[in-house]
Design an enzyme around this catalytic site. Structure first.
Site, mmCIF file in Angstrom:
data_model
loop_
_atom_site.group_PDB
_atom_site.id
_atom_site.type_symbol
_atom_site.label_atom_id
_atom_site.label_comp_id
_atom_site.label_asym_id
_atom_site.label_seq_id
_atom_site.Cartn_x
_atom_site.Cartn_y
_atom_site.Cartn_z
ATOM 1 N N HIS A 1 3.890 4.332 4.509
ATOM 2 C CA HIS A 1 3.621 4.261 5.948
ATOM 3 C C HIS A 1 3.656 5.680 6.492
ATOM 4 C CE1 HIS A 1 3.911 3.295 10.212
ATOM 5 N NE2 HIS A 1 4.816 4.259 10.258
ATOM 6 N N ASN B 1 0.796 -1.238 0.000
ATOM 7 C CA ASN B 1 0.000 0.000 0.000
ATOM 8 C C ASN B 1 0.826 1.285 0.000
ATOM 9 O OD1 ASN B 1 0.780 -0.106 2.639
ATOM 10 N ND2 ASN B 1 -1.275 -0.094 3.514
HETATM 11 N N1 UDP Z 1 -1.655 -4.690 6.663
HETATM 12 C C1 UDP Z 1 -1.847 -5.814 5.903
HETATM 13 N N2 UDP Z 1 -3.057 -6.468 5.988
HETATM 14 C C2 UDP Z 1 -4.069 -6.012 6.782
HETATM 15 C C3 UDP Z 1 -3.860 -4.853 7.541
HETATM 16 C C4 UDP Z 1 -2.645 -4.208 7.468
HETATM 17 O O1 UDP Z 1 -0.953 -6.228 5.188
HETATM 18 O O2 UDP Z 1 -5.125 -6.640 6.805
HETATM 19 C C5 UDP Z 1 -0.348 -4.004 6.589
HETATM 20 C C6 UDP Z 1 -0.409 -2.797 5.673
HETATM 21 O O3 UDP Z 1 0.817 -2.701 4.947
HETATM 22 C C7 UDP Z 1 -0.518 -1.648 6.664
HETATM 23 C C8 UDP Z 1 0.339 -2.161 7.822
HETATM 24 O O4 UDP Z 1 0.058 -3.549 7.870
HETATM 25 O O5 UDP Z 1 -0.053 -0.447 6.109
HETATM 26 C C9 UDP Z 1 0.052 -1.529 9.162
HETATM 27 O O6 UDP Z 1 -1.341 -1.620 9.412
HETATM 28 P P1 UDP Z 1 -2.129 -0.391 10.075
HETATM 29 O O7 UDP Z 1 -3.472 -0.902 10.441
HETATM 30 O O8 UDP Z 1 -1.274 0.232 11.146
HETATM 31 O O9 UDP Z 1 -2.317 0.616 8.840
HETATM 32 P P2 UDP Z 1 -1.667 2.009 8.422
HETATM 33 O O10 UDP Z 1 -1.385 2.775 9.683
HETATM 34 O O11 UDP Z 1 -0.409 1.682 7.652
HETATM 35 O O12 UDP Z 1 -2.696 2.661 7.551
#
Ligand code: UDP
Length: 141
Positions: free
Chosen positions: A117, A114
């Site tokens: 970060h 995605n």
């Molecule tokens: N992620 C994933 N699968 C999921 C949820 C999260 O691979 O079902 C990964 C994704 O790369 C995400 C990271 O884990 O950016 C951290 O998750 P978070 O919920 O903290 O999201 P963010 O803060 O990056 O939006």
């Protein structure tokens, strides 16, 4: 509004797509300054440590595999309300749900690849910046 710092990572998918400059333009367009930056290949240990809060989540191994799959561009952004501003520029975690015009809507393929970060709180921003940058290598301007 307070001047804040936040940690941003351009993930391997976006580095591979050669869109570092396009993403930097969005930071600059929003008034965020890049006050530290490095291109790095994370080790497994570094990626696991960075995402330690997600250690028990089912996607943890895949997330670490992805984060070490190629170089990442890591930067500290500084500006008014920088933490929330960067989150707004990024869009929702799942690019299918990200608002049009956000970095994830425009450059990300899936919830796991995605593009970016960004720290989600002042407390985490402090921890995440210190994880990658000595204070003496961050240059307010
Ligand atoms: N992620 C994933 N699968 C999921 C949820 C999260 O691979 O079902 C990964 C994704 O790369 C995400 C990271 O884990 O950016 C951290 O998750 P978070 O919920 O903290 O999201 P963010 O803060 O990056 O939006």
């Amino acid at each position: 509004m307070a001047i804040e710092r936040t940690l941003s990572i351009i993930k391997p998918d976006a580095v591979a797509k050669n869109v570092i400059g396009q993403i930097y333009s969005r930071f600059e367009g929003a008034g965020l300054k890049i006050v530290a930056a490095k291109l790095a290949q994370l080790s497994r240990a570094e990626a696991e440590g960075f995402y330690a809060v997600h250690r028990e989540r089912p996607f943890f191994k895949d997330l670490v595999d992805f984060m070490v799959s190629g170089p990442v561009m890591i930067q500290v952004l500084e500006g008014e309300n920088a933490i929330q501003q960067n989150r707004d520029l990024m869009g929702a975690t799942d690019p299918k749900k990200a608002a049009p015009g956000t970095i994830r809507a425009d450059f990300a393929e899936s919830i796991d690849a995605n593009a970016v970060h960004g720290s989600d709180s002042a407390e985490n921003a402090k921890i995440e910046i210190a994880y990658f940058f000595a204070e003496s290598t961050v240059h307010s301007r």
